[in-house]
Design an enzyme around this catalytic site. Structure first.
Site, short mmCIF file in Angstrom:
data_model
loop_
_atom_site.label_atom_id
_atom_site.label_comp_id
_atom_site.label_asym_id
_atom_site.label_seq_id
_atom_site.Cartn_x
_atom_site.Cartn_y
_atom_site.Cartn_z
CB VAL A 9 14.49 -76.97 -12.96
CG1 VAL A 9 15.24 -75.71 -13.31
CG2 VAL A 9 14.60 -77.26 -11.48
CB CYS A 10 11.56 -74.83 -17.37
SG CYS A 10 10.37 -73.61 -16.82
NE ARG A 11 13.40 -68.31 -20.82
CZ ARG A 11 13.03 -67.06 -20.54
NH1 ARG A 11 13.88 -66.24 -19.96
NH2 ARG A 11 11.84 -66.62 -20.84
N GLY B 165 9.88 -71.22 -15.06
CA GLY B 165 8.94 -71.88 -14.16
C GLY B 165 7.63 -72.32 -14.80
CG MET C 70 17.46 -73.11 -14.90
SD MET C 70 18.27 -73.77 -13.43
CE MET C 70 20.00 -73.45 -13.84
#
Length: 103
Positions: free
Chosen positions: A65-67, A69, A94
């Protein structure tokens, strides 16, 4: 190159609700994580992934997961190259997460 499986934030939320065995790895920077993380997620910054993967069991299931993708996709591809077999990327990151957050 191996194709990385993408899962939606809703699928990740469902897996959590059903107590499925998997590890969420959040590759965002410290200041991003301070804005909230998925409950139970493990924080390993993208830059720390290369030296951290040796401490992760290769036979477990991971959702990166990141901000948005993109960074988590890079981390997913790196892990695949290092022999991890069950790695997924959370589509949209996210920004698309509507579930619970922990701070």
């Amino acid at each position: 190159m191996n194709q990385i499986k993408e899962v939606t934030p809703q699928e990740v939320e469902n897996k959590l609700e059903e107590n499925e065995e998997f590890t969420i790895i959040d590759v965002r920077e410290d200041e991003e994580v301070a804005e909230g993380m998925i409950p139970g997620a493990r924080h390993i910054k993208l830059g720390d992934i290369p030296q951290s993967v040796d401490q992760l069991p290769k036979d477990e299931s991971y959702v990166m997961v990141c901000r948005s993708g993109r960074r988590s996709m890079n981390a997913s591809e790196f892990m695949k190259e290092k022999g991890f077999t069950d790695v997924s990327n959370m589509e949209g990151g996210m920004l698309k997460w509507n579930g619970e957050l922990v701070f």
